[in-house]
Write a protein that holds these residues in place. Structure first.
Motif, PDB file in Angstrom:
ATOM      1  N   ALA A  47       0.633  -1.140   0.061  1.00 48.53           N
ATOM      2  CA  ALA A  47      -0.047  -0.006  -0.107  1.00 48.53           C
ATOM      3  C   ALA A  47       0.839   1.225   0.151  1.00 48.53           C
ATOM      4  CB  ALA A  47      -0.725   0.018   1.081  1.00 48.53           C
ATOM      5  N   HIS A  48       1.991   1.335   0.667  1.00 43.56           N
ATOM      6  CA  HIS A  48       3.006   2.174   0.923  1.00 43.56           C
ATOM      7  C   HIS A  48       3.351   2.646  -0.706  1.00 43.56           C
ATOM      8  CE1 HIS A  48       5.690   4.968   2.679  1.00 43.56           C
ATOM      9  NE2 HIS A  48       6.662   4.500   1.830  1.00 43.56           N
ATOM     10  N   ASP A  49       3.638   1.674  -1.399  1.00 43.39           N
ATOM     11  CA  ASP A  49       4.131   2.044  -2.632  1.00 43.39           C
ATOM     12  C   ASP A  49       2.966   2.284  -3.542  1.00 43.39           C
ATOM     13  OD1 ASP A  49       6.814   1.097  -1.685  1.00 43.39           O
ATOM     14  OD2 ASP A  49       6.542  -1.196  -2.523  1.00 43.39           O
ATOM     15  N   LEU A  50       2.093   2.044  -3.257  1.00 38.86           N
ATOM     16  CA  LEU A  50       1.009   2.427  -4.174  1.00 38.86           C
ATOM     17  C   LEU A  50       0.367   4.075  -4.360  1.00 38.86           C
ATOM     18  CD1 LEU A  50      -1.633  -0.343  -3.739  1.00 38.86           C
ATOM     19  CD2 LEU A  50      -0.266   0.039  -5.767  1.00 38.86           C
ATOM     20  N   LEU A  51       1.034   4.668  -3.068  1.00 43.00           N
ATOM     21  CA  LEU A  51       0.704   6.018  -2.925  1.00 43.00           C
ATOM     22  C   LEU A  51       1.529   6.849  -3.950  1.00 43.00           C
ATOM     23  CD1 LEU A  51       1.056   6.220   1.158  1.00 43.00           C
ATOM     24  CD2 LEU A  51      -1.043   6.692  -0.385  1.00 43.00           C
ATOM     25  N   PRO A  52       0.964   8.005  -4.290  1.00 41.63           N
ATOM     26  CA  PRO A  52       1.808   9.086  -5.103  1.00 41.63           C
ATOM     27  C   PRO A  52       3.133   9.399  -4.679  1.00 41.63           C
ATOM     28  CG  PRO A  52      -0.448   9.804  -4.712  1.00 41.63           C
ATOM     29  CD  PRO A  52      -0.268   8.535  -3.665  1.00 41.63           C
ATOM     30  N   ALA A  53       3.974   9.625  -5.350  1.00 41.25           N
ATOM     31  CA  ALA A  53       5.316  10.175  -4.704  1.00 41.25           C
ATOM     32  C   ALA A  53       5.198  11.413  -4.076  1.00 41.25           C
ATOM     33  CB  ALA A  53       6.069  10.571  -6.098  1.00 41.25           C
ATOM     34  N   GLY A  54       5.996  11.310  -2.934  1.00 40.48           N
ATOM     35  CA  GLY A  54       5.923  12.286  -1.867  1.00 40.48           C
ATOM     36  C   GLY A  54       4.882  12.092  -0.824  1.00 40.48           C
ATOM     37  N   ILE A  55       4.058  11.256  -0.919  1.00 38.01           N
ATOM     38  CA  ILE A  55       3.276  10.772   0.187  1.00 38.01           C
ATOM     39  C   ILE A  55       3.504   9.312   0.903  1.00 38.01           C
ATOM     40  CG2 ILE A  55       0.890  10.306   0.774  1.00 38.01           C
ATOM     41  CD1 ILE A  55      -0.054  12.382  -1.247  1.00 38.01           C
ATOM     42  N   GLY A  56       3.226   9.217   2.035  1.00 41.31           N
ATOM     43  CA  GLY A  56       3.775   7.872   2.803  1.00 41.31           C
ATOM     44  C   GLY A  56       2.716   7.550   3.710  1.00 41.31           C
ATOM     45  N   LEU A  57       2.728   6.278   4.253  1.00 37.57           N
ATOM     46  CA  LEU A  57       1.815   5.771   5.244  1.00 37.57           C
ATOM     47  C   LEU A  57       2.872   6.220   6.573  1.00 37.57           C
ATOM     48  CD1 LEU A  57       0.610   2.472   4.236  1.00 37.57           C
ATOM     49  CD2 LEU A  57      -0.802   4.789   4.169  1.00 37.57           C
ATOM     50  N   LEU A  58       2.254   6.261   7.754  1.00 39.82           N
ATOM     51  CA  LEU A  58       2.819   6.366   9.085  1.00 39.82           C
ATOM     52  C   LEU A  58       1.814   5.669   9.964  1.00 39.82           C
ATOM     53  CD1 LEU A  58       4.988   7.442  11.082  1.00 39.82           C
ATOM     54  CD2 LEU A  58       3.342   9.372  11.338  1.00 39.82           C
ATOM     55  N   VAL A  59       2.362   4.441  10.390  1.00 38.71           N
ATOM     56  CA  VAL A  59       1.804   3.730  11.254  1.00 38.71           C
ATOM     57  C   VAL A  59       2.302   4.061  12.737  1.00 38.71           C
ATOM     58  CG1 VAL A  59       1.322   1.218  12.112  1.00 38.71           C
ATOM     59  CG2 VAL A  59       1.832   1.825   9.757  1.00 38.71           C
ATOM     60  N   VAL A  60       1.013   4.332  13.711  1.00 38.46           N
ATOM     61  CA  VAL A  60       1.504   4.870  14.896  1.00 38.46           C
ATOM     62  C   VAL A  60       1.296   3.806  16.030  1.00 38.46           C
ATOM     63  CG1 VAL A  60       1.200   7.352  14.350  1.00 38.46           C
ATOM     64  CG2 VAL A  60      -0.666   5.947  15.356  1.00 38.46           C
ATOM     65  N   GLU A  61       0.448   2.695  15.539  1.00 42.39           N
ATOM     66  CA  GLU A  61       0.295   1.574  16.590  1.00 42.39           C
ATOM     67  C   GLU A  61      -0.186   0.560  15.775  1.00 42.39           C
ATOM     68  OE1 GLU A  61      -2.071   0.551  20.965  1.00 42.39           O
ATOM     69  OE2 GLU A  61      -2.743   2.291  19.531  1.00 42.39           O
ATOM     70  N   GLY A  62       0.330  -0.835  16.267  1.00 45.20           N
ATOM     71  CA  GLY A  62       0.053  -1.977  15.828  1.00 45.20           C
ATOM     72  C   GLY A  62      -0.648  -2.989  16.824  1.00 45.20           C
ATOM     73  N   HIS A  63       0.191  -3.940  16.856  1.00 46.32           N
ATOM     74  CA  HIS A  63      -0.327  -4.805  18.156  1.00 46.32           C
ATOM     75  C   HIS A  63      -0.421  -4.453  19.524  1.00 46.32           C
ATOM     76  CE1 HIS A  63       0.305  -7.911  21.254  1.00 46.32           C
ATOM     77  NE2 HIS A  63      -0.489  -8.741  20.820  1.00 46.32           N
ATOM     78  N   ARG A  64      -1.594  -4.609  20.296  1.00 49.09           N
ATOM     79  CA  ARG A  64      -1.860  -4.182  21.679  1.00 49.09           C
ATOM     80  C   ARG A  64      -1.993  -5.353  22.646  1.00 49.09           C
ATOM     81  NH1 ARG A  64      -6.502  -0.565  21.206  1.00 49.09           N
ATOM     82  NH2 ARG A  64      -5.264   0.890  19.973  1.00 49.09           N
ATOM     83  N   PRO A  65      -1.124  -5.215  23.785  1.00 49.61           N
ATOM     84  CA  PRO A  65      -1.484  -6.258  24.576  1.00 49.61           C
ATOM     85  C   PRO A  65      -2.908  -6.226  25.100  1.00 49.61           C
ATOM     86  CG  PRO A  65       0.783  -5.218  25.010  1.00 49.61           C
ATOM     87  CD  PRO A  65      -0.020  -4.446  23.947  1.00 49.61           C
ATOM     88  N   VAL A  66      -3.344  -7.581  25.556  1.00 52.36           N
ATOM     89  CA  VAL A  66      -4.565  -7.600  26.373  1.00 52.36           C
ATOM     90  C   VAL A  66      -4.496  -6.799  27.577  1.00 52.36           C
ATOM     91  CG1 VAL A  66      -6.207  -9.293  27.252  1.00 52.36           C
ATOM     92  CG2 VAL A  66      -5.045  -9.894  25.337  1.00 52.36           C
ATOM     93  N   ALA A  67      -3.905  -6.523  28.218  1.00 53.45           N
ATOM     94  CA  ALA A  67      -3.954  -5.841  29.429  1.00 53.45           C
ATOM     95  C   ALA A  67      -4.220  -4.394  28.880  1.00 53.45           C
ATOM     96  CB  ALA A  67      -2.739  -6.051  30.342  1.00 53.45           C
ATOM     97  N   VAL A  68      -3.284  -3.833  28.009  1.00 49.60           N
ATOM     98  CA  VAL A  68      -3.554  -2.435  27.735  1.00 49.60           C
ATOM     99  C   VAL A  68      -4.772  -2.256  26.978  1.00 49.60           C
ATOM    100  CG1 VAL A  68      -2.758  -0.817  25.982  1.00 49.60           C
ATOM    101  CG2 VAL A  68      -1.203  -2.292  27.358  1.00 49.60           C
ATOM    102  N   GLN A  69      -5.331  -3.321  26.417  1.00 53.65           N
ATOM    103  CA  GLN A  69      -6.794  -3.228  25.920  1.00 53.65           C
ATOM    104  C   GLN A  69      -7.790  -2.871  26.844  1.00 53.65           C
ATOM    105  OE1 GLN A  69      -7.375  -2.854  22.615  1.00 53.65           O
ATOM    106  NE2 GLN A  69      -9.655  -2.484  22.444  1.00 53.65           N
ATOM    107  N   HIS A  70      -7.915  -3.808  28.038  1.00 54.69           N
ATOM    108  CA  HIS A  70      -8.633  -3.612  29.011  1.00 54.69           C
ATOM    109  C   HIS A  70      -8.698  -2.192  29.764  1.00 54.69           C
ATOM    110  CE1 HIS A  70     -10.308  -7.772  29.617  1.00 54.69           C
ATOM    111  NE2 HIS A  70      -9.149  -8.283  29.393  1.00 54.69           N
ATOM    112  N   GLU A  71      -7.453  -1.635  29.704  1.00 56.94           N
ATOM    113  CA  GLU A  71      -7.318  -0.501  30.390  1.00 56.94           C
ATOM    114  C   GLU A  71      -7.905   0.774  29.568  1.00 56.94           C
ATOM    115  OE1 GLU A  71      -3.039  -0.006  30.619  1.00 56.94           O
ATOM    116  OE2 GLU A  71      -2.692  -1.445  32.288  1.00 56.94           O
ATOM    117  N   ILE A  72      -7.763   0.698  28.169  1.00 53.95           N
ATOM    118  CA  ILE A  72      -8.411   1.668  27.267  1.00 53.95           C
ATOM    119  C   ILE A  72      -9.838   1.649  27.535  1.00 53.95           C
ATOM    120  CG2 ILE A  72      -8.488   2.265  24.743  1.00 53.95           C
ATOM    121  CD1 ILE A  72      -5.662   1.030  24.336  1.00 53.95           C
ATOM    122  N   VAL A  73     -10.536   0.352  27.459  1.00 52.47           N
ATOM    123  CA  VAL A  73     -11.828   0.032  27.451  1.00 52.47           C
ATOM    124  C   VAL A  73     -12.476   0.805  28.719  1.00 52.47           C
ATOM    125  CG1 VAL A  73     -13.739  -1.584  27.836  1.00 52.47           C
ATOM    126  CG2 VAL A  73     -11.928  -2.111  26.086  1.00 52.47           C
TER     127      VAL A  73
END
Length: 207
Positions: A47-73
């Motif tokens: 997907a990053h390579d499909l973007l027009p020149a000069g634009i990119g993806l920035l991923v700020v969060e991926g996998h989240r531990p179960v305990a962290v998800q409980h805290e967020i909820v």
């Protein structure tokens, strides 16, 4: 009609976990090297390579531990009750799950989801209408992918994001423009897949 992650149809989707490891994303996509399932990492690179020149993806969060998800909820659930005093437990659960996934079906906990945005060639974030993680209350609903009340640039950037991520098989959670997933229960339900590819996981990083 928007399907929320609390919808019983999501929890009813069977999971046949492929057993793929969590792998760190390339630093070009995620300077913090967020962890995701291997197939999701491969799709994000395409997907990053499909973007027009000069634009990119920035991923700020991926996998989240179960305990962290409980805290967020719990934290967001308290905000919902403060904003909607007197609501029933069922309605509070419904309102909370617009924005935060119940742990049992959480795509981040499965390593199957990312929160991301678009950046320019200098790494500066483009206008997507709200900050990542802006709640419905904070953003007056503009965090919804198809929300009214955002500018033309933000609308165009959301459309571009949807095109490149959709082209590699990811699906959006419609109350959060930044949340995209592949292989989780929500993905399976919305794409018609017979089962999810990934369930909750807490495993070491692959070598």
């Amino acid at each position: 009609m928007t399907i929320l992650l609390s919808d019983p149809r999501v929890a009813a989707v069977p999971v046949l976990d492929l057993g793929e490891p969590l792998v760190p994303l390339d630093a070009a996509l995620s300077p913090t090297r967020q962890l995701v399932r291997r197939a999701l990492a491969d799709r994000l690179e395409v997907a990053h390579d499909l973007l027009p020149a000069g634009i990119g993806l920035l991923v700020v969060e991926g996998h989240r531990p179960v305990a962290v998800q409980h805290e967020i909820v719990a934290r967001y659930g308290a905000q919902v009750r403060a904003a909607h005093p007197g609501v029933s437990d069922a309605e509070a659960h419904h309102l909370t799950s617009r924005f935060v996934s119940p742990v049992a079906v959480a795509p981040h906990v499965a390593g199957a989801a990312v929160d991301l945005t678009l950046v320019d060639a200098c790494g500066d974030e483009l206008d997507l209408g709200t900050a990542i993680d802006a709640t419905p209350e904070e953003s007056d609903g503009r965090c919804y992918f198809a929300a009214d009340g955002i500018g033309a640039d933000a609308r165009a950037h959301r459309a571009l994001m949807a095109r490149v991520l959709g082209d590699v098989g990811l699906v959006n959670y419609p109350t959060e423009w930044w949340h995209w997933s592949f292989g989780d229960r929500y993905w399976a339900l919305t794409t018609g897949a017979p089962h999810a590819l990934y369930g909750p996981v807490d495993v070491p990083v692959a070598a």
